[in-house]
Every structure is written in structure tokens, then in C-alpha cells.
Design an enzyme around this catalytic site. Structure first.
Site, short mmCIF file in Angstrom:
data_model
loop_
_atom_site.label_atom_id
_atom_site.label_comp_id
_atom_site.label_asym_id
_atom_site.label_seq_id
_atom_site.Cartn_x
_atom_site.Cartn_y
_atom_site.Cartn_z
CG LEU A 12 -1.87 -1.21 1.37
CD1 LEU A 12 -2.90 -0.96 2.49
CD2 LEU A 12 -2.58 -1.56 0.09
CG HIS A 95 9.98 -1.15 -1.89
ND1 HIS A 95 9.91 0.03 -2.58
CD2 HIS A 95 9.09 -1.98 -2.46
CE1 HIS A 95 9.00 -0.08 -3.54
NE2 HIS A 95 8.48 -1.29 -3.49
CD GLU A 143 8.98 -4.16 -6.75
OE1 GLU A 143 7.77 -4.37 -6.86
OE2 GLU A 143 9.45 -3.26 -6.02
O1 G3P Z 1 6.21 -2.81 -4.06
C1 G3P Z 1 5.62 -2.95 -5.32
C2 G3P Z 1 5.95 -1.84 -6.20
O2 G3P Z 1 7.20 -1.28 -6.07
C3 G3P Z 1 5.46 -1.96 -7.58
O3 G3P Z 1 4.65 -0.85 -7.72
O4 G3P Z 1 2.80 0.44 -8.56
O5 G3P Z 1 4.37 -0.65 -10.16
O6 G3P Z 1 2.78 -2.05 -8.86
P1 G3P Z 1 3.59 -0.78 -8.90
#
Ligand code: G3P
EC number: 5.3.1.1
Length: 224
Positions: A12, A95, A143
Site C-alpha cells: 500500500l 524496497h 522490480e
Molecule cells: O512494491 C511494489 C511496487 O514497487 C510496484 O509498484 O505500482 O508498479 O505495482 P507498482
């Protein structure tokens, strides 16, 4: 997916749409869709909401960060024991929006292990995924930072980073599970990620900013 049930982990962040009653609305949607589908859907709310969300909803709750401190004089830090006592099952570590040094990541993984908190170490590419896997967390979540919050899915824009991270993590420590995230928004994105060898996804904006988070969550689990 061999024997490991997929995890959909909704962060969130500090979005207005994920605060207070909005956090409850998303958690209730996650609980409903998880019960319908049998897919595990976790929520990483603000620290202040770990306790209410974990006590009101039958879904796993994760902290967005911990500090590798022990109880004592550490004003303003996030005590892992407090996160655990508030009801969290696990925690994000490193993160993209809360980066740590390698030594800090190692210390956080160790304290999480000691407290029986699941650790999800976020990374930005396959080399850092391999480095994170060497620390032995429960999950590595890769990510690509440029796709975070972009609305462009890593599954479609950069499947290679997922595949390379899965291979890198497997070669370092096959017990570490891999998640991926950035721009994840549909069942198709989740399916691609799982087909590439991940155990699920980490996502935020497509659910948190949705008018109907339950509908988005239902779509996310629809191809599992
Ligand atoms: O923690 C998940 C995030 O960094 C990815 O964000 O908004 O691209 O799904 P989003």
C-alpha cells in the site's frame, strides 16, 4: 508451480488511497478474493495499520521495512519485534523506495529469521537478486525501478529480467523463492511471471489506486 502456492503481495506504500479506511477496503477485498480463489493475497500497509489489518482480516500482513535493531534506545526506528507483535507475518526489506546497504539487508534478513518473520528482499536486477539470494531470505522480489508505478508491466516489458533473476537465485540458493513486480496489473501479467518461474508478484498502484480493488484482485488471480 511446483508445490509452492503463489503469493500476490499488495504494497500500500504511502498512497492516500491505501491509508485508514482505504486500507481496510483493500484488505477486505483481498480477504474475499483469497477465500474465493484459494490464492494467498498479502497486504503491506503502513506501519500504523499493521495491527488493525492483521487483526481484522484473515490475510497475511507484511511490514514495508524493518530496522535491524534490538529493543532499546532507537527513537524513530522500526523494531522488528514490534512488527511481529503487531501481527505481521513478514516484511519487505530494501524496497526500491527504501534502499539499504548490503550489510543492513543481511542484518535485517537475520533478525527476520530469528523472529520467524518472512523476509522479502527487493532487488533491481539479476546481479542484485543473486547477491540477495546469498543472504538466504524467504523471497527475493525483483522490480526494475524504471517500471515501478509506470503502468507498464515487467512481465511484458522485461520478461528477461524475471527469467535471469529466477536462474540467478536458483543457482545461488534454490530454497529462495522469487517474486517480481513493477506495473503488474492483470491476470496475464501474473501468469507470465509464474510461467517464468516466480512464486508470485509484488504490486501496488493497480490495486491501491483502483476504483474497484476487488475486481482488479479477481483479475490478478484469474489465470492461476
Ligand atoms: O512494491 C511494489 C511496487 O514497487 C510496484 O509498484 O505500482 O508498479 O505495482 P507498482
Amino acid at each position: 508451480m511446483d508445490m509452492v502456492s503463489p503469493l500476490i503481495l499488495v504494497n500500500l506504500k504511502t498512497y492516500q488511497e491505501g491509508m485508514g479506511r482505504n486500507a481496510h477496503r483493500i484488505a477486505a477485498a483481498a480477504e474475499t478474493v483469497a477465500q474465493e480463489s484459494g490464492v494467498v493475497i498479502g497486504i503491506a500497509p503502513a506501519f500504523t495499520e499493521i495491527h488493525p489489518i492483521s487483526h481484522h482480516y484473515a490475510i497475511p500482513v507484511y511490514a514495508q521495512h524493518i530496522d535491524a535493531i534490538t529493543p532499546g534506545a532507537h527513537t524513530g526506528h522500526i523494531l522488528p519485534e514490534a512488527v511481529r507483535a503487531a501481527g505481521a507475518r513478514g516484511t519487505l526489506i530494501n524496497h526500491s523506495e527504501r534502499r539499504l546497504t548490503l550489510a543492513d539487508i543481511d542484518a535485517c534478513v537475520q533478525v527476520a529469521r530469528r523472529l520467524n518473520l518472512e523476509s522479502v528482499v527487493c532487488t533491481n536486477n539479476d546481479s542484485t537478486s543473486a547477491a540477495a539470494a546469498a543472504l538466504g531470505p524467504d523471497y527475493v522480489a525483483v522490480e526494475p525501478p524504471e517500471l515501478i508505478g509506470s503502468g507498464v508491466s515487467v512481465s511484458k516489458a522485461d520478461p528477461g529480467i524475471i527469467e535471469r533473476s529466477v536462474n540467478a537465485v536458483r543457482s545461488v540458493n534454490p530454497d529462495v523463492k522469487v517474486l517480481t513486480g513493477a506495473g503488474i496489473q492483470s491476470g496475464e501479467c501474473v501468469k507470465i511471471a509464474v510461467d517464468l518461474g516466480t512464486c508470485g508478484v509484488l504490486l501496488a498502484s493497480s490495486v491501491v489506486k483502483a476504483d474497484d480493488p476487488e475486481a482488479v484482485l479477481r483479475d490478478l488471480v484469474s489465470m492461476l
